[in-house]
Design a protein around this motif. Structure first.
Motif, PDB file in Angstrom:
ATOM      1  N   MET A   7       1.930 -25.723  -8.385  1.00 24.16           N
ATOM      2  CA  MET A   7       1.730 -27.174  -8.451  1.00 24.16           C
ATOM      3  C   MET A   7       0.265 -27.515  -8.698  1.00 24.16           C
ATOM      4  N   GLU A   8      -0.644 -26.830  -7.997  1.00 27.56           N
ATOM      5  CA  GLU A   8      -2.068 -27.094  -8.161  1.00 27.56           C
ATOM      6  C   GLU A   8      -2.536 -26.783  -9.577  1.00 27.56           C
ATOM      7  N   LYS A   9      -2.040 -25.659 -10.129  1.00 25.15           N
ATOM      8  CA  LYS A   9      -2.403 -25.281 -11.491  1.00 25.15           C
ATOM      9  C   LYS A   9      -1.866 -26.291 -12.502  1.00 25.15           C
ATOM     10  N   SER A  10      -0.648 -26.754 -12.270  1.00 28.53           N
ATOM     11  CA  SER A  10      -0.056 -27.758 -13.155  1.00 28.53           C
ATOM     12  C   SER A  10      -0.831 -29.063 -13.083  1.00 28.53           C
ATOM     13  N   MET A  11      -1.282 -29.429 -11.877  1.00 25.66           N
ATOM     14  CA  MET A  11      -2.074 -30.650 -11.720  1.00 25.66           C
ATOM     15  C   MET A  11      -3.382 -30.537 -12.489  1.00 25.66           C
ATOM     16  N   GLU A  12      -4.028 -29.381 -12.431  1.00 22.50           N
ATOM     17  CA  GLU A  12      -5.277 -29.181 -13.157  1.00 22.50           C
ATOM     18  C   GLU A  12      -5.075 -29.312 -14.664  1.00 22.50           C
ATOM     19  N   LYS A  13      -3.961 -28.741 -15.159  1.00 20.52           N
ATOM     20  CA  LYS A  13      -3.673 -28.837 -16.585  1.00 20.52           C
ATOM     21  C   LYS A  13      -3.405 -30.279 -16.995  1.00 20.52           C
ATOM     22  N   ALA A  14      -2.647 -30.985 -16.147  1.00 22.30           N
ATOM     23  CA  ALA A  14      -2.339 -32.386 -16.436  1.00 22.30           C
ATOM     24  C   ALA A  14      -3.622 -33.215 -16.465  1.00 22.30           C
ATOM     25  N   LEU A  15      -4.543 -32.931 -15.555  1.00 26.49           N
ATOM     26  CA  LEU A  15      -5.816 -33.652 -15.536  1.00 26.49           C
ATOM     27  C   LEU A  15      -6.669 -33.292 -16.747  1.00 26.49           C
ATOM     28  N   ASP A  16      -6.580 -32.035 -17.199  1.00 23.38           N
ATOM     29  CA  ASP A  16      -7.283 -31.644 -18.421  1.00 23.38           C
ATOM     30  C   ASP A  16      -6.774 -32.453 -19.611  1.00 23.38           C
ATOM     31  N   ILE A  17      -5.457 -32.594 -19.691  1.00 20.89           N
ATOM     32  CA  ILE A  17      -4.845 -33.360 -20.786  1.00 20.89           C
ATOM     33  C   ILE A  17      -5.269 -34.830 -20.702  1.00 20.89           C
ATOM     34  N   TYR A  18      -5.182 -35.373 -19.503  1.00 19.65           N
ATOM     35  CA  TYR A  18      -5.559 -36.775 -19.315  1.00 19.65           C
ATOM     36  C   TYR A  18      -7.029 -37.005 -19.650  1.00 19.65           C
ATOM     37  N   SER A  19      -7.904 -36.104 -19.229  1.00 23.92           N
ATOM     38  CA  SER A  19      -9.337 -36.305 -19.455  1.00 23.92           C
ATOM     39  C   SER A  19      -9.676 -36.337 -20.935  1.00 23.92           C
ATOM     40  N   VAL A  20      -8.967 -35.553 -21.743  1.00 21.36           N
ATOM     41  CA  VAL A  20      -9.183 -35.579 -23.191  1.00 21.36           C
ATOM     42  C   VAL A  20      -8.699 -36.905 -23.772  1.00 21.36           C
ATOM     43  N   LEU A  21      -7.487 -37.300 -23.416  1.00 20.52           N
ATOM     44  CA  LEU A  21      -6.910 -38.524 -23.961  1.00 20.52           C
ATOM     45  C   LEU A  21      -7.665 -39.765 -23.497  1.00 20.52           C
ATOM     46  N   ALA A  22      -8.155 -39.762 -22.254  1.00 16.54           N
ATOM     47  CA  ALA A  22      -8.825 -40.933 -21.696  1.00 16.54           C
ATOM     48  C   ALA A  22     -10.177 -41.207 -22.340  1.00 16.54           C
ATOM     49  N   THR A  23     -10.743 -40.192 -22.997  1.00 16.19           N
ATOM     50  CA  THR A  23     -12.026 -40.394 -23.682  1.00 16.19           C
ATOM     51  C   THR A  23     -11.830 -40.833 -25.125  1.00 16.19           C
ATOM     52  N   GLY A  24     -10.578 -41.137 -25.504  1.00 18.69           N
ATOM     53  CA  GLY A  24     -10.307 -41.624 -26.854  1.00 18.69           C
ATOM     54  C   GLY A  24     -10.010 -40.535 -27.858  1.00 18.69           C
ATOM     55  N   ARG A  25      -9.976 -39.297 -27.417  1.00 15.92           N
ATOM     56  CA  ARG A  25      -9.659 -38.196 -28.314  1.00 15.92           C
ATOM     57  C   ARG A  25      -8.146 -37.999 -28.379  1.00 15.92           C
ATOM     58  N   ASN A  26      -7.704 -37.245 -29.360  1.00 16.60           N
ATOM     59  CA  ASN A  26      -6.295 -36.937 -29.529  1.00 16.60           C
ATOM     60  C   ASN A  26      -6.055 -35.470 -29.190  1.00 16.60           C
ATOM     61  N   ILE A  27      -4.834 -35.147 -28.865  1.00 18.50           N
ATOM     62  CA  ILE A  27      -4.446 -33.762 -28.624  1.00 18.50           C
ATOM     63  C   ILE A  27      -3.443 -33.366 -29.686  1.00 18.50           C
ATOM     64  N   SER A  28      -3.794 -32.359 -30.466  1.00 19.91           N
ATOM     65  CA  SER A  28      -2.994 -32.006 -31.635  1.00 19.91           C
ATOM     66  C   SER A  28      -2.694 -30.517 -31.677  1.00 19.91           C
ATOM     67  N   ALA A  29      -1.488 -30.198 -32.143  1.00 16.69           N
ATOM     68  CA  ALA A  29      -1.111 -28.803 -32.334  1.00 16.69           C
ATOM     69  C   ALA A  29      -1.896 -28.179 -33.469  1.00 16.69           C
ATOM     70  N   LYS A  30      -2.514 -29.016 -34.317  1.00 20.10           N
ATOM     71  CA  LYS A  30      -3.241 -28.514 -35.486  1.00 20.10           C
ATOM     72  C   LYS A  30      -4.749 -28.409 -35.246  1.00 20.10           C
ATOM     73  N   ASP A  31      -5.176 -28.780 -34.037  1.00 22.25           N
ATOM     74  CA  ASP A  31      -6.592 -28.736 -33.685  1.00 22.25           C
ATOM     75  C   ASP A  31      -6.822 -27.555 -32.741  1.00 22.25           C
ATOM     76  N   LYS A  32      -7.644 -26.613 -33.152  1.00 20.09           N
ATOM     77  CA  LYS A  32      -7.836 -25.409 -32.345  1.00 20.09           C
ATOM     78  C   LYS A  32      -8.395 -25.716 -30.955  1.00 20.09           C
ATOM     79  N   ASP A  33      -9.118 -26.838 -30.831  1.00 19.25           N
ATOM     80  CA  ASP A  33      -9.704 -27.190 -29.539  1.00 19.25           C
ATOM     81  C   ASP A  33      -8.691 -27.781 -28.562  1.00 19.25           C
ATOM     82  N   THR A  34      -7.587 -28.319 -29.077  1.00 18.10           N
ATOM     83  CA  THR A  34      -6.612 -28.964 -28.195  1.00 18.10           C
ATOM     84  C   THR A  34      -5.197 -28.407 -28.342  1.00 18.10           C
ATOM     85  N   ALA A  35      -4.996 -27.436 -29.221  1.00 24.77           N
ATOM     86  CA  ALA A  35      -3.652 -26.899 -29.475  1.00 24.77           C
ATOM     87  C   ALA A  35      -3.024 -26.328 -28.208  1.00 24.77           C
ATOM     88  N   GLU A  36      -3.843 -25.672 -27.376  1.00 20.65           N
ATOM     89  CA  GLU A  36      -3.308 -25.059 -26.148  1.00 20.65           C
ATOM     90  C   GLU A  36      -2.819 -26.133 -25.187  1.00 20.65           C
TER      91      GLU A  36
END
Length: 234
Positions: free
Chosen positions: A1-30
């Motif tokens: 659960m803790e690891k999943s929370m960290e990943k979810a916060l990683d995803i949120y932190s990227v999106l909250a700064t106005g960036r996108n998360i894309s399967a085609k972007d090496k920086d956000t594909a994971e």
């Protein structure tokens, strides 16, 4: 659960700064893969976004977020937008909204509309807005309240009073409230800053972010915006 929370916060932190998360972007594909492959991460992320009144949309293997209706932290109020655009009156701001709405309708009539064009020129957009608002300003059956400074009739009359362009419009980097072209440029500059359009010379190209939000919005809200913009015609 803790690891999943960290990943979810990683995803949120990227999106909250106005960036996108894309399967085609090496920086956000994971992060993209984790979001869809790990149900716990997905549920935590979606729960967090819901609590913060944020909407998540996907288009072309890319996920985006936008503020939900009435979100005063992540979104704009009317006063915020007037200040940002250098506008004074509600009817000026509502004219910007209508210009964007006509831009939207060039690519989507409903959520399943097939896109048949890649861009719209500024002069085409002016023509579309003129046609739509001309129907309103010429309709003698529409009765307006003098205190309703943001009514559709007031917006239509404002558009009618504007010249097609003024000398300042010749500078492609400037936008003003003094002409129809100036208002179109104000709108396109706002949309460009939000990642909604890409402006090349006099052409406005919708981005993947635009498509994600437009398609998702129609799914979520149906014809609410159409009903709001046409309330004065009832």
């Amino acid at each position: 659960m803790e690891k999943s929370m960290e990943k979810a916060l990683d995803i949120y932190s990227v999106l909250a700064t106005g960036r996108n998360i894309s399967a085609k972007d090496k920086d956000t594909a994971e992060l993209y893969d984790t979001f869809y492959s790990d149900s716990e991460v997905y549920d935590i992320t979606m729960g967090l976004l819901k609590r913060l009144n944020l909407r998540l949309y996907e288009y072309n293997e890319t996920i985006f977020i936008t503020a939900g209706s009435g979100n005063r932290v992540f979104g704009y109020t009317n006063d915020d937008l007037k200040k940002l655009l250098g506008l004074r009156l509600n009817k000026e701001l509502y004219l910007v909204y209508i210009i964007f709405y006509e831009f939207l309708l060039e690519f989507y009539k409903t959520s399943d509309t097939y896109q048949v064009k890649d861009y719209i020129r500024e002069d085409e957009l002016i023509e579309k807005v003129s046609k739509e608002l001309g129907r309103i300003s010429g309709d003698t059956h529409i009765i307006t309240n003098d205190e309703d400074e943001g009514s559709m009739m007031e917006v239509a009359l404002l558009w009618d009073s504007l010249p097609p362009m003024i000398s300042e419009d010749k500078d492609r980097t400037k936008a003003s409230r003094g002409s129809r072209l100036g208002f179109v440029k104000l709108t396109s500059n706002l949309l460009s800053g939000e990642g909604i359009v890409t402006v090349v010379d006099d052409r406005l190209y919708p981005t993947d972010r635009f498509h994600a939000i437009a398609e998702g919005y129609f799914e979520d809200n149906g014809s609410m915006i159409y009903a709001a913009l046409n309330k004065d015609r009832e």
